[in-house]
Scaffold this motif. Structure first.
Motif, PDB file in Angstrom:
ATOM      1  N   PHE A 101       0.830  -1.205   0.000  1.00 14.16           N
ATOM      2  CA  PHE A 101       0.000   0.000   0.000  1.00 14.16           C
ATOM      3  C   PHE A 101       0.865   1.255   0.000  1.00 14.16           C
ATOM      4  CE2 PHE A 101      -2.364   3.179   2.644  1.00 14.16           C
ATOM      5  CZ  PHE A 101      -3.337   3.504   1.704  1.00 14.16           C
ATOM      6  N   ASN A 102       1.858   1.297   0.870  1.00 11.39           N
ATOM      7  CA  ASN A 102       2.683   2.496   0.984  1.00 11.39           C
ATOM      8  C   ASN A 102       3.615   2.678  -0.205  1.00 11.39           C
ATOM      9  OD1 ASN A 102       2.300   3.995   3.715  1.00 11.39           O
ATOM     10  ND2 ASN A 102       2.184   1.840   4.251  1.00 11.39           N
ATOM     11  N   LEU A 103       4.153   1.595  -0.733  1.00 14.05           N
ATOM     12  CA  LEU A 103       5.014   1.717  -1.911  1.00 14.05           C
ATOM     13  C   LEU A 103       4.218   2.110  -3.154  1.00 14.05           C
ATOM     14  CD1 LEU A 103       7.448  -1.313  -1.456  1.00 14.05           C
ATOM     15  CD2 LEU A 103       7.924   1.115  -1.060  1.00 14.05           C
ATOM     16  N   SER A 104       2.971   1.664  -3.236  1.00 15.60           N
ATOM     17  CA  SER A 104       2.154   2.038  -4.386  1.00 15.60           C
ATOM     18  C   SER A 104       1.852   3.535  -4.380  1.00 15.60           C
ATOM     19  CB  SER A 104       0.843   1.245  -4.414  1.00 15.60           C
ATOM     20  OG  SER A 104       0.008   1.585  -3.318  1.00 15.60           O
ATOM     21  N   TYR A 105       1.826   4.147  -3.189  1.00  9.41           N
ATOM     22  CA  TYR A 105       1.614   5.590  -3.116  1.00  9.41           C
ATOM     23  C   TYR A 105       2.889   6.352  -3.508  1.00  9.41           C
ATOM     24  CZ  TYR A 105       0.694  10.274  -1.474  1.00  9.41           C
ATOM     25  OH  TYR A 105       0.544  11.630  -1.427  1.00  9.41           O
ATOM     26  N   LEU A 106       4.032   5.842  -3.095  1.00  8.12           N
ATOM     27  CA  LEU A 106       5.284   6.549  -3.363  1.00  8.12           C
ATOM     28  C   LEU A 106       5.665   6.499  -4.833  1.00  8.12           C
ATOM     29  CD1 LEU A 106       7.411   5.467  -0.262  1.00  8.12           C
ATOM     30  CD2 LEU A 106       6.291   7.670  -0.662  1.00  8.12           C
ATOM     31  N   ALA A 107       5.197   5.489  -5.543  1.00  6.06           N
ATOM     32  CA  ALA A 107       5.463   5.390  -6.983  1.00  6.06           C
ATOM     33  C   ALA A 107       4.418   6.190  -7.753  1.00  6.06           C
ATOM     34  CB  ALA A 107       5.440   3.924  -7.410  1.00  6.06           C
ATOM     35  N   ASP A 108       4.617   6.280  -9.051  1.00  8.25           N
ATOM     36  CA  ASP A 108       3.625   6.898  -9.926  1.00  8.25           C
ATOM     37  C   ASP A 108       3.599   6.098 -11.223  1.00  8.25           C
ATOM     38  OD1 ASP A 108       1.621   8.673 -10.426  1.00  8.25           O
ATOM     39  OD2 ASP A 108       2.904  10.432 -10.644  1.00  8.25           O
ATOM     40  N   ASN A 109       2.539   6.274 -11.999  1.00  9.19           N
ATOM     41  CA  ASN A 109       2.366   5.466 -13.216  1.00  9.19           C
ATOM     42  C   ASN A 109       2.445   3.977 -12.884  1.00  9.19           C
ATOM     43  OD1 ASN A 109       2.243   7.823 -14.853  1.00  9.19           O
ATOM     44  ND2 ASN A 109       4.475   7.899 -14.858  1.00  9.19           N
ATOM     45  N   ILE A 110       1.680   3.587 -11.880  1.00  9.36           N
ATOM     46  CA  ILE A 110       1.815   2.236 -11.348  1.00  9.36           C
ATOM     47  C   ILE A 110       0.497   1.463 -11.420  1.00  9.36           C
ATOM     48  CG2 ILE A 110       1.350   2.994  -8.969  1.00  9.36           C
ATOM     49  CD1 ILE A 110       3.386   0.831  -8.064  1.00  9.36           C
ATOM     50  N   LYS A 130      -2.371  10.993  -7.926  1.00  6.63           N
ATOM     51  CA  LYS A 130      -1.425   9.957  -8.335  1.00  6.63           C
ATOM     52  C   LYS A 130      -1.950   9.223  -9.554  1.00  6.63           C
ATOM     53  CE  LYS A 130       1.809  10.087  -5.123  1.00  6.63           C
ATOM     54  NZ  LYS A 130       3.261  10.120  -5.413  1.00  6.63           N
ATOM     55  N   ASN A 131      -1.076   8.930 -10.492  1.00  7.52           N
ATOM     56  CA  ASN A 131      -1.474   8.128 -11.651  1.00  7.52           C
ATOM     57  C   ASN A 131      -1.305   6.649 -11.272  1.00  7.52           C
ATOM     58  OD1 ASN A 131      -2.401   7.783 -14.322  1.00  7.52           O
ATOM     59  ND2 ASN A 131      -0.302   7.422 -15.034  1.00  7.52           N
ATOM     60  N   ALA A 132      -2.220   6.202 -10.425  1.00 11.11           N
ATOM     61  CA  ALA A 132      -2.146   4.854  -9.857  1.00 11.11           C
ATOM     62  C   ALA A 132      -3.436   4.098 -10.154  1.00 11.11           C
ATOM     63  CB  ALA A 132      -1.911   4.927  -8.348  1.00 11.11           C
ATOM     64  N   PHE A 133      -3.289   2.864 -10.607  1.00 11.40           N
ATOM     65  CA  PHE A 133      -4.422   2.012 -10.946  1.00 11.40           C
ATOM     66  C   PHE A 133      -4.286   0.687 -10.191  1.00 11.40           C
ATOM     67  CE2 PHE A 133      -4.116   5.056 -14.276  1.00 11.40           C
ATOM     68  CZ  PHE A 133      -5.396   5.234 -14.777  1.00 11.40           C
TER      69      PHE A 133
END
Length: 346
Positions: A48-57, A116-119
């Motif tokens: 959960f936390n790493l998915s927030y720190l990344a982008d285009n994920i 965030k560009n997160a899916f």
């Protein structure tokens, strides 16, 4: 050399927790599975936390408990959406149509991800049935004659990889993180085949060390469930072992120094990495062991609000189960640790 490497891991922790650490020489990959064959060690919290720190994920929840899906959308089980199980099933049951553009924008259901560009693709409790369905399909494929056998088995084992690659291309995403269950058979097995490398949380207890040994054996043993269908396949590299719930020395002047119990587990993990260097993404075991605090109250508030740790501030409070919980100053230390980990992924 052994003692020097242990000291290197311990000594760099101060720089990490103050945000001053320089990067290690680690390669970068596009697709990771967060895994260990034991529950309760921090896989979902880390994902959960790493998915927030990344982008285009693109993040996938392959655990049938669906905890990560809940963090992204606390009403996901009532919504109609394509799940990980829907991606895999057409490869196991001939005649089913394959879905496309299945992922959901995280920011539509979790306000903290709005910018965030997160899916993500959610879990399904039907994933509990996947191990038996996968086993049946592989048994049927294995009964074919060559070369149809090899092609049929590969289509099944790389089913999730094919869907992840398609979904990333369709949404112009360049990163993928897969949260897995504590059980190897089923979606976890397919997640390993879909990934370039593994992130393995290991709690500071002997049961987690035993689970790490079991995971390594599953990776390398030719007769294991992972290897026996396609002996010549590419094995994902171990990129990180993240030692979670670390404890720290209370001795004056020993800031961010692991306590004796944590040191014991640092040495045990290092010993395993040193014996299996061929599984690592570099030849230096000290590059691959990272330390992470117990999130304590910060973690409880983060979970209750489905709010990434990066956004919490010291002094923030929340009543959870009639108990007032406060974010303490250690949250900044945790943020630095997570950011340091993130910098070595993408």
């Amino acid at each position: 050399m052994y003692q020097n490497d242990i000291e290197k891991i311990i000594n760099r922790q101060f720089d990490i927790t103050t945000g001053l650490a320089t990067n290690l020489s680690l390669p970068k990959f596009k697709k990771y599975s967060v895994c260990n064959l034991r529950g309760g060690i921090g896989k979902t919290t880390l994902s959960f936390n790493l998915s927030y720190l990344a982008d285009n994920i693109l993040t996938l929840d392959t655990c049938p408990q669906g905890n990560l899906s809940y963090f992204f959308d606390d009403n996901y089980f009532n919504n109609y959406s394509i799940t990980v199980k829907d991606l895999i099933l057409p490869y196991l049951i001939p005649g089913l149509g394959k879905p496309t553009r299945c992922s959901t924008f995280v920011g539509s259901s979790n306000k903290w991800f709005a910018n965030k560009n997160a899916f993500y693709i959610p879990s399904s409790d039907e994933l509990y049935l996947l191990p038996s369905q996968l086993s049946t399909a592989l048994h049927q494929a294995s009964s074919l004659s060559s070369p149809q056998k090899e092609q049929a088995v590969a289509n099944i084992l790389y089913s999730l990889k094919s869907e992840v690659d398609r979904e990333m291309a369709e949404n112009n995403l360049d990163k993928c993180l897969i949260d897995t269950s504590p059980f190897f058979s089923g979606a976890t097995q397919l997640s390993w085949h879909a990934s370039d490398a593994l992130i393995i949380p290991v709690r500071t207890d002997q049961q987690s060390i035993n689970s790490l040994e079991l995971l390594i054996n599953t990776l390398v043993n030719p007769s294991s469930e992972f290897r026996r269908y396609l002996p010549e396949m590419v094995t994902p590299k171990i990129h990180m072992i993240i030692l979670t719930h670390c404890g720290w020395s209370t001795v004056s002047g020993a800031q961010s120094k692991p306590n004796q119990q944590t040191k014991v587990y640092i040495k045990k993990v290092y010993d395993l990495l040193n014996r299996h260097r061929n599984l690592l993404s570099t030849n230096d075991p000290s590059n691959h062991l990272f330390l992470l605090d117990d999130f304590l109250g910060s973690g409880r508030i983060s979970s209750a609000l489905s709010k990434p740790l990066e956004l919490l501030q010291a002094g923030e409070t929340k009543t959870i189960d009639r108990v007032r919980v406060t974010v303490n100053q250690s949250v900044d230390k945790c943020k630095h640790e997570l950011n340091y980990i993130n910098r070595h992924l993408w």
